[in-house]
Design a protein around this motif. Structure first.
Motif, short mmCIF file in Angstrom:
data_model
loop_
_atom_site.label_atom_id
_atom_site.label_comp_id
_atom_site.label_asym_id
_atom_site.label_seq_id
_atom_site.Cartn_x
_atom_site.Cartn_y
_atom_site.Cartn_z
N UNK A 28 0.85 -1.20 0.00
CA UNK A 28 0.00 0.00 0.00
C UNK A 28 0.88 1.25 0.00
N UNK A 29 0.54 2.24 -0.81
CA UNK A 29 1.40 3.42 -0.84
C UNK A 29 1.09 4.39 0.29
N UNK A 30 1.95 5.40 0.42
CA UNK A 30 1.88 6.26 1.60
C UNK A 30 0.59 7.05 1.70
N UNK A 31 0.06 7.52 0.56
CA UNK A 31 -1.17 8.31 0.69
C UNK A 31 -2.35 7.44 1.11
N UNK A 32 -2.36 6.17 0.65
CA UNK A 32 -3.43 5.28 1.08
C UNK A 32 -3.34 4.99 2.57
N UNK A 33 -2.11 4.74 3.04
CA UNK A 33 -1.91 4.48 4.47
C UNK A 33 -2.34 5.69 5.29
N UNK A 34 -1.96 6.87 4.79
CA UNK A 34 -2.31 8.11 5.48
C UNK A 34 -3.82 8.28 5.49
N UNK A 35 -4.43 8.08 4.33
CA UNK A 35 -5.88 8.23 4.21
C UNK A 35 -6.62 7.31 5.15
N UNK A 36 -6.14 6.05 5.22
CA UNK A 36 -6.81 5.08 6.08
C UNK A 36 -6.78 5.53 7.54
N UNK A 37 -5.62 6.01 7.99
CA UNK A 37 -5.50 6.45 9.38
C UNK A 37 -6.34 7.70 9.61
N UNK A 38 -6.35 8.59 8.62
CA UNK A 38 -7.16 9.82 8.74
C UNK A 38 -8.65 9.46 8.83
N UNK A 39 -9.08 8.52 7.98
CA UNK A 39 -10.47 8.06 8.01
C UNK A 39 -10.85 7.57 9.40
N UNK A 91 -9.47 8.28 12.36
CA UNK A 91 -9.57 9.36 13.35
C UNK A 91 -10.80 10.22 13.08
N UNK A 92 -11.13 10.37 11.80
CA UNK A 92 -12.28 11.22 11.46
C UNK A 92 -13.60 10.57 11.89
N UNK A 93 -13.54 9.28 12.26
CA UNK A 93 -14.77 8.61 12.72
C UNK A 93 -15.02 8.89 14.20
N UNK A 94 -14.07 9.54 14.87
CA UNK A 94 -14.27 9.90 16.28
C UNK A 94 -15.28 11.06 16.34
N UNK A 95 -16.05 11.15 17.41
CA UNK A 95 -17.09 12.19 17.46
C UNK A 95 -16.50 13.60 17.44
N UNK A 96 -17.03 14.43 16.54
CA UNK A 96 -16.62 15.83 16.48
C UNK A 96 -15.29 16.06 15.78
N UNK A 97 -14.75 15.01 15.14
CA UNK A 97 -13.46 15.16 14.46
C UNK A 97 -13.67 15.17 12.95
N UNK A 98 -13.28 16.24 12.29
CA UNK A 98 -13.34 16.32 10.84
C UNK A 98 -12.05 15.83 10.23
N UNK A 99 -11.97 15.81 8.90
CA UNK A 99 -10.77 15.29 8.25
C UNK A 99 -9.53 16.15 8.50
N UNK A 100 -9.72 17.46 8.66
CA UNK A 100 -8.56 18.34 8.91
C UNK A 100 -7.93 18.04 10.27
N UNK A 101 -8.80 17.91 11.27
CA UNK A 101 -8.31 17.61 12.62
C UNK A 101 -7.70 16.21 12.64
N UNK A 102 -8.36 15.26 11.95
CA UNK A 102 -7.86 13.89 11.90
C UNK A 102 -6.45 13.88 11.30
N UNK A 103 -6.25 14.66 10.25
CA UNK A 103 -4.93 14.73 9.62
C UNK A 103 -3.90 15.29 10.60
#
Lengths: 204, 204
Positions: free
Chosen positions: B1-12, B14-26
């Motif tokens: 898996x390449x780095x952006x996919x790995x990053x995206x997966x982790x961001x996704x 964190x973004x599933x936590x309550x009140x966390x958007x993708x910017x904060x997750x990143x």
């Protein structure tokens, strides 16, 4: 270990994330407690995979799973233009605009005497090495419009200014697109007047 | 898996936590990327330990590492008073006041037709069981001062009202301690007038 200790430990860990206080951390932990164990495993796995597989690009210090990052190893990118950014978040922001096709160099920070970050703490040495080895003809500073950003840009500018035929620029600072003039702060408005862009009739 | 996919997966994730958007997750993900691998391991470990060791208390649905939670198994607690709360966060809040020494019962939610949560989705059946088995003489509703909270309280009140000698109360609603009257909303102020507390000269 009893349940309050386990809870406290997890809350402490979440509270160490930037901008997260203990109340928010507790909200996150309780959310994870409610989720299916499999879902939490996926959560933990995604962070673990990221942390074990991601390293710094040998050339530009972007993140990568390989030796070179996706941008450095992309043959369609313009290798004569180099954009200097503070961190990889800036790369993501610039890539999202789809307006830039050159390479990047991540400084890994910004000169900030207040926080004890000097030029030696940044990837400036590797930048200067790249300037020797690579066919770079233009350097663009995409740093924050702060005193620290300006200082960092000026410091690197001084290091590069003896290079003949090198174009050095910085991203334009001015009023945000869509913003009311009324709500733009004086400094920004001042800069946008100083660096005004001339209308041209022949589309150049 | 390449780095952006790995990053995206982790961001996704964190973004599933309550009140966390993708910017904060990143922001969270980049923060973890910068940390020492050992520190991230501690982070992951604390969540994993919590999730594997924590279960629901058999009696009150609080969290626990044992069969019974620390409150239910504490012999110094007053077993004749039961405080009904929506979730375990409320237990933590009430415990922090050090004003309550009885037991709790966690409903695991609140009746909310808008969100499709009915009485059957809450731990009301186990509450009624406890009312039969345990020597409970007072039930205190500590539910949110919302329509949903009032509805839930009223629903349970109706189920309990036939029990002889049982005292049923709800926590007082009124202006916050230290709050200016001027900034208190009308409803709260109205409630605090209706439920005014009489001064007494003999300290009773």
């Amino acid at each position: 270990m009893n349940s309050s200790k386990l809870l406290d430990k997890a809350v402490d860990q979440f509270a160490s994330l930037p901008g997260v206080g203990r109340k928010t951390a507790l909200k996150f932990v309780l959310h994870l407690l409610k989720k299916d164990p499999q879902e939490v495993d996926i959560f933990l796995q995604s962070i673990h995979e990221l942390k074990t597989n991601i390293k710094e690009c040998r050339k530009c210090h972007n993140i990568t799973a390989e030796d070179l990052c996706e941008i450095c190893s992309n043959p369609t990118r313009d290798t004569t233009t180099l954009c200097i950014v503070e961190n990889i978040k800036d790369i993501l922001s610039i890539e999202a605009t789809a307006q830039y096709n050159g390479l990047y160099h991540v400084l890994g920070g910004i000169i900030s005497p207040m926080e004890g970050i000097g030029p030696a703490d940044l990837h400036i040495d590797t930048l200067l090495e790249r300037m020797e080895k690579e066919p770079i003809r233009e350097v663009i500073f995409a740093l924050s419009a702060t005193i620290e950003g300006d200082t960092t840009g000026y410091y690197i500018f001084k290091k590069l200014k003896d290079k003949e035929h090198l174009i050095i620029s910085t991203i334009a600072k001015g009023i945000s697109v869509g913003n009311d003039l009324e709500y733009t702060d004086e400094l920004t408005l001042g800069r946008s007047i100083t660096h005004r862009i001339r209308y041209s009739f022949n589309n150049e």
